[in-house]
Scaffold this motif. Structure first.
Motif, PDB file in Angstrom:
ATOM      1  N   ALA A   1     -19.783  28.759   2.340  1.00 36.24           N
ATOM      2  CA  ALA A   1     -20.703  29.854   2.638  1.00 36.24           C
ATOM      3  C   ALA A   1     -19.937  31.161   2.739  1.00 36.24           C
ATOM      4  O   ALA A   1     -18.921  31.240   3.413  1.00 36.24           O
TER       5      ALA A   1
ATOM      6  N   LEU B   1     -26.406  29.907   4.177  1.00 38.16           N
ATOM      7  CA  LEU B   1     -26.685  30.687   2.982  1.00 38.16           C
ATOM      8  C   LEU B   1     -25.390  31.042   2.261  1.00 38.16           C
ATOM      9  O   LEU B   1     -24.394  31.422   2.876  1.00 38.16           O
ATOM     10  N   TYR B   2     -25.427  30.916   0.957  1.00 37.99           N
ATOM     11  CA  TYR B   2     -24.357  31.390   0.097  1.00 37.99           C
ATOM     12  C   TYR B   2     -24.791  32.727  -0.504  1.00 37.99           C
ATOM     13  O   TYR B   2     -25.995  33.015  -0.615  1.00 37.99           O
TER      14      TYR B   2
ATOM     15  N   ASP C   1     -27.073  32.011  -3.230  1.00 37.66           N
ATOM     16  CA  ASP C   1     -28.460  31.765  -2.825  1.00 37.66           C
ATOM     17  C   ASP C   1     -29.231  33.087  -2.749  1.00 37.66           C
ATOM     18  O   ASP C   1     -30.383  33.182  -3.209  1.00 37.66           O
ATOM     19  N   ILE C   2     -28.604  34.085  -2.140  1.00 33.65           N
ATOM     20  CA  ILE C   2     -29.274  35.379  -2.001  1.00 33.65           C
ATOM     21  C   ILE C   2     -29.484  36.017  -3.372  1.00 33.65           C
ATOM     22  O   ILE C   2     -30.538  36.598  -3.646  1.00 33.65           O
TER      23      ILE C   2
ATOM     24  N   PRO D   1     -32.820  37.800   4.483  1.00 28.83           N
ATOM     25  CA  PRO D   1     -32.835  36.467   3.858  1.00 28.83           C
ATOM     26  C   PRO D   1     -32.608  35.354   4.872  1.00 28.83           C
ATOM     27  O   PRO D   1     -31.773  35.480   5.770  1.00 28.83           O
ATOM     28  N   GLU D   2     -33.383  34.284   4.716  1.00 29.33           N
ATOM     29  CA  GLU D   2     -33.286  33.129   5.602  1.00 29.33           C
ATOM     30  C   GLU D   2     -33.287  31.862   4.748  1.00 29.33           C
ATOM     31  O   GLU D   2     -33.870  31.836   3.660  1.00 29.33           O
ATOM     32  N   PRO D   3     -32.624  30.803   5.217  1.00 33.34           N
ATOM     33  CA  PRO D   3     -32.532  29.577   4.413  1.00 33.34           C
ATOM     34  C   PRO D   3     -33.880  29.030   3.951  1.00 33.34           C
ATOM     35  O   PRO D   3     -34.002  28.523   2.836  1.00 33.34           O
TER      36      PRO D   3
ATOM     37  N   LYS E   1     -35.441  30.126   0.437  1.00 33.43           N
ATOM     38  CA  LYS E   1     -34.940  29.704  -0.871  1.00 33.43           C
ATOM     39  C   LYS E   1     -35.919  28.765  -1.565  1.00 33.43           C
ATOM     40  O   LYS E   1     -36.220  28.916  -2.756  1.00 33.43           O
TER      41      LYS E   1
END
Length: 415
Positions: free
Chosen positions: A87, A356-357, A360-361, A405-407, A410
């Motif tokens: 991450a 989060l990576y 991912d964002i 952003p939040e997990p 996704k």
């Protein structure tokens, strides 16, 4: 046993051949680099008034630095970054770790006393508060205490020859040659960061030519060794980028749920008294200064509703001209306040961001772009355009609007 030994010997041979091939490739690229310096760089430098003597001194013994990031050797395509295994994205609060903030503040107070006369002179001339100049100086080079060890011409020429921003760094390389030609500093003594930034204020060479100032009256703008020149140069840079005298950089505030976090951004400003009418107030309990209330203010929520919120002024965006990061500008303003006013930490705590990576964002950003949102680019970094786009999307799908952003997003955004 014999079969195993044979496999080991074959594997060892392949490794040695591979290393030899890499060494041969590097040697060939080095030859191309030296030819490029003479065929491409020298004519451009000469057209800017650089002498052959300066050119030869600058590149005496210089070879490519293969350890720098974002390099694309000749004949190779720009590599697509590999999938991230760890991450890389977390709470913006990491930027404000106690050691960095407290260290910059405590040393800054000592520097305020030591250089009071110079700071007062520059503040009087430019309108830029001494505390802001000090905070930038502290952030960029630890008030001149952080060693700057890279050979500027090696860094700039490597990046100009084979980086993803070759044209930009070629211009900066020519500017560095002009600095040496003008006698500001010997080419062999010119040190930079790994990115090519020079001296205590960390100016790129073109910015040195435009904004560096002689603060101690010796006829040279020595941003490597002179605190007075460093102070004068930072003040001049901010002044030339539009610093508004007699206005602050911003204020930590509380934002009621009735005020959408998607109102963030420098293109959605309104007079500060209008924000007050919407229910926004300073977390300190003090009113906004009377002279600020009719001035333009902007909502800034670097962690959405998961951290401190601010009403910032146009001067906040002048700080971003020094470094494009919201967190950088916020750090400078906050440390400046600690230096002069002795304030403590932000009253609102930073929320945690787990799982989060950056990739991912970036995937979320691309999905939002496909929906018509302007996220400011799918770079995996949630700037204000991404934050407010998330908030607007959350509103349309009936989620609580957090603008960050939040997990769980996704799965909703990325099939």
């Amino acid at each position: 046993m014999f079969s195993l030994m044979r496999k080991i010997l074959v594997a060892t041979g392949l490794i040695l051949l591979s290393h030899a091939a890499v060494a041969q490739d590097h040697a060939e690229v080095e030859r191309q680099f030296q030819a490029w310096l003479q065929d491409e760089v020298w004519p451009k430098a000469r057209a800017k008034g650089v002498s052959k003597n300066t050119m030869d001194q600058a590149f005496s013994g210089v070879t490519l630095n293969w350890k720098l990031p974002d390099l694309v050797p000749p004949g190779q395509k720009n590599k697509i970054p590999k999938a991230q295994k760890q991450a890389e994205f977390g709470s913006p609060g990491r930027y404000f770790n106690a050691g960095s903030v407290q260290g910059a503040s405590s040393v800054g107070r000592k520097m305020a006393q030591r250089h009071a006369k110079t700071l007062a002179s520059v503040e009087n001339e430019t309108g830029v508060p001494a505390r802001i100049i000090l905070a930038i100086w502290g952030r960029e080079s630890g008030y001149g205490q952080v060693p700057i060890r890279h050979d500027a011409f090696q860094v700039l020429s490597t990046k100009a020859f084979m980086s993803t921003r070759a044209a930009y760094f070629t211009g900066e390389l020519i500017a560095a040659l002009q600095i040496a030609e003008n006698g500001h500093l010997s080419a062999r003594k010119m040190k930079s960061s790994w990115a090519g930034a020079l001296g205590q204020p960390q100016f790129m060479p073109s910015n040195y030519l435009t904004y560096a100032k002689d603060g101690d009256g010796d006829g040279h703008a020595d941003i490597w060794g002179s605190p007075a020149d460093t102070i004068a140069s930072i003040g001049h840079y901010l002044d030339q980028h539009g610093w508004v005298s007699n206005r602050d950089w911003g204020f930590e505030v509380s934002v009621p749920e009735t005020v959408p976090c998607s109102l963030e951004g420098p293109d959605q400003g309104r007079p500060i008294h209008k924000w007050e009418e919407m229910g926004i107030a300073r977390v300190s309990g003090r009113p906004f200064p009377a002279h600020e209330r009719d001035g333009e203010g902007y909502l800034m929520m670097p962690a959405g509703r998961h951290g401190p919120a601010f009403i910032v002024t146009p001067n906040f965006y002048v700080l971003k001209e020094y470094n494009k990061s919201d967190l950088y500008a916020l750090f400078v303003g906050h440390v400046g306040d600690r230096i002069q006013f002795g304030v403590g930490d932000f009253l609102e705590r930073w929320g945690k961001v787990d799982g989060l990576y950056r990739s991912d964002i970036a995937a979320m950003q691309r999905a939002l772009e496909q929906m018509g949102h302007d996220v400011g680019g799918a770079d995996g970094l949630p700037g204000f355009k991404t934050r407010r786009s998330i908030g607007r999307w959350q509103q349309t799908v009936g989620f609580a609007s957090t603008c960050f952003p939040e997990p769980t997003m996704k799965a909703q955004l990325v099939p």
